[in-house]
Each structure stands twice: as C-alpha cells, then as structure tokens.
Write an enzyme that holds these catalytic residues in place. Sequence first.
Site, mmCIF file in Angstrom:
data_model
loop_
_atom_site.group_PDB
_atom_site.id
_atom_site.type_symbol
_atom_site.label_atom_id
_atom_site.label_comp_id
_atom_site.label_asym_id
_atom_site.label_seq_id
_atom_site.Cartn_x
_atom_site.Cartn_y
_atom_site.Cartn_z
ATOM 1 N N CYS A 86 1.568 23.580 -16.162
ATOM 2 C CA CYS A 86 2.757 22.761 -15.769
ATOM 3 C C CYS A 86 2.186 21.684 -15.039
ATOM 4 O O CYS A 86 1.441 21.714 -14.216
ATOM 5 C CB CYS A 86 3.679 23.850 -14.822
ATOM 6 S SG CYS A 86 5.353 22.923 -14.467
ATOM 7 N N ASP A 131 3.563 20.264 -12.477
ATOM 8 C CA ASP A 131 3.844 20.468 -11.032
ATOM 9 C C ASP A 131 2.571 20.339 -10.110
ATOM 10 O O ASP A 131 1.510 20.859 -10.518
ATOM 11 C CB ASP A 131 4.519 22.129 -10.825
ATOM 12 C CG ASP A 131 4.899 22.209 -9.482
ATOM 13 O OD1 ASP A 131 4.094 21.905 -8.477
ATOM 14 O OD2 ASP A 131 6.084 22.833 -9.315
ATOM 15 N N ARG A 157 1.622 21.113 -7.437
ATOM 16 C CA ARG A 157 0.959 22.179 -6.648
ATOM 17 C C ARG A 157 0.248 23.251 -7.283
ATOM 18 O O ARG A 157 -0.290 24.294 -7.105
ATOM 19 C CB ARG A 157 2.272 23.215 -6.053
ATOM 20 C CG ARG A 157 2.893 22.286 -5.011
ATOM 21 C CD ARG A 157 4.278 23.073 -4.742
ATOM 22 N NE ARG A 157 5.135 22.976 -5.793
ATOM 23 C CZ ARG A 157 6.257 23.636 -5.928
ATOM 24 N NH1 ARG A 157 6.727 24.520 -4.957
ATOM 25 N NH2 ARG A 157 7.081 23.629 -6.914
ATOM 26 N N HIS A 198 3.706 29.097 -13.838
ATOM 27 C CA HIS A 198 3.860 29.529 -12.181
ATOM 28 C C HIS A 198 5.349 29.811 -11.990
ATOM 29 O O HIS A 198 6.187 29.316 -12.490
ATOM 30 C CB HIS A 198 3.291 28.165 -11.317
ATOM 31 C CG HIS A 198 3.998 27.015 -11.469
ATOM 32 N ND1 HIS A 198 5.154 26.703 -10.344
ATOM 33 C CD2 HIS A 198 4.339 26.106 -12.547
ATOM 34 C CE1 HIS A 198 5.993 25.572 -10.918
ATOM 35 N NE2 HIS A 198 5.522 25.204 -11.833
ATOM 36 N N CYS A 217 9.070 28.036 -10.965
ATOM 37 C CA CYS A 217 8.732 26.501 -11.830
ATOM 38 C C CYS A 217 9.915 26.214 -11.785
ATOM 39 O O CYS A 217 11.200 26.505 -12.358
ATOM 40 C CB CYS A 217 8.203 27.012 -13.190
ATOM 41 S SG CYS A 217 8.313 25.392 -14.332
HETATM 42 CO CO CO Z 1 6.580 24.095 -13.254
#
Ligand code: CO
Length: 233
Positions: free
Chosen positions: A42, A44, A46, A98, A101
């Site tokens: 992803c 993301d 993080r 994750h 999400c």
């Molecule tokens: Co995500």
Amino acid sequence: MKFLPQLFASNRAWSEGIRRKDPDFFTTLSRQQRPDYLWIGCSDSRVPANQIVGLLPGEIFVHRNIANVVVHTDLNCLSVAQFAVDVLKVRHIIVCGHYGCGGVTAALRGDRFGLVDNWLRHVQDVRDRYASLLDSVPAGDPRVDRLCELNVLEQALNVCETTIARDAWQRGQELHVHSWIYSLRDGLLRDLGMSVSSWDEVAPAHRKALSALDKSPATAKRNRPSHTRKSQT
Ligand code: CO
C-alpha cells in the site's frame, strides 16, 4: 536551496552514513541491481517496504498503490511484475497489506473521495465476493481488518493468475508468491498463509488461507493503532 532544505540535509547525512560503513556501496549498486524480492504494498506512508523488512537499497523491488491492488489490466503494476520476474529474476513476490488501511475502510463503507473511488471499486469487488464471510465479523474495525486480510489473499491470487507468474512457473523458473499483512500498531508482519511456488498450489493454498481466516478471531483489537490519522491510505 529554495525548497525543502531539511530533506536534502537528511539525504546527505544518510548517504554519508552508508558510505562510512561501505565506501563502495553506491558505486557497486550503480552498476546493477539484483533484488531477490518484489514487494507489492500500500502507498500508506506508514508502510515503507525497505524499512519494515530491514533491507538496503538494491535488495527489494517495490510497487505500491492505494490498498495494494493487483489489477489484470494495470500496465503499471504488470510492467513492474514482468520486469521483476523476467529481467531481474526475483524469486519472491510479496503482496503485503496492512491493518487499518484507509483505502480498504473507504471501500467497505462506500465512502466517496473522488477518482480514487474507481480504484477502490476493486476492493469493493472483494468485499462483495466475501460478503457472507465479512458479515460474520463484528461491524467496524474488526470487519475492516478482515477485509484487509481478504484483500491481500485476493491480490496475491491475482498475482498468481497473471501470465507473468504462470509463464515463469511453466518454464521452471523459481518463483514464490507470499501474502503478508502488517500491523501499524506493533510494526510486525504476519503471514496470512497463502504461499505459492507453482500453479498447482494456487487454488488449494488460497482456499486453505481463506478457511484459516474464517476460523481465526477478528484481529482489529490487537492490530488497530490507538489513534486514526486522516491521511491514512
Ligand atoms: Co493502506
């Protein structure tokens, strides 16, 4: 420097740190890359691939998009996979989602953000395909996290079904496809159990991982971060 001087300063410090340990590191790496792994994860912020698994530049080939989706007509993802498998000869493709999400959350709820809704439609397909399994999980965070897990298994299945993976297996090339999920709460990875090394293993491994999910308790409580950021993807 007009913009973002702090990032350039931090880049200099990073480069110097690596060269202090290995003066030839960048020279050697500039000649060729030989990663063993392709990471599909992803976007993301993080969930940075290299840091999570402690790998240096040159050790992991990476494709990231919102909600780690593998679409059979996505030339971007397919080109990355084809180059990684055919040219770089990676031995492992890791599909890593994750918990918590934001993309999966939006897909589950049917939230509207704009163009991205069309991309997340693929995750809604997963939601609709496993509606009864999802209904058996309490609504809210546990259900989001179950869909995060189901989405990883579905996208790993999509990887296995590409001509890229199938052709590699057919010609006897070593290739393993893995399905992992990462917890923002403790920084740890969990293997969802669908690990495939040949075409014949695909369907049974997918079924087995799905049934293991069905029997496992909802994970949200243990994996959910204590706060929710607006920017999560
Ligand atoms: Co995500």
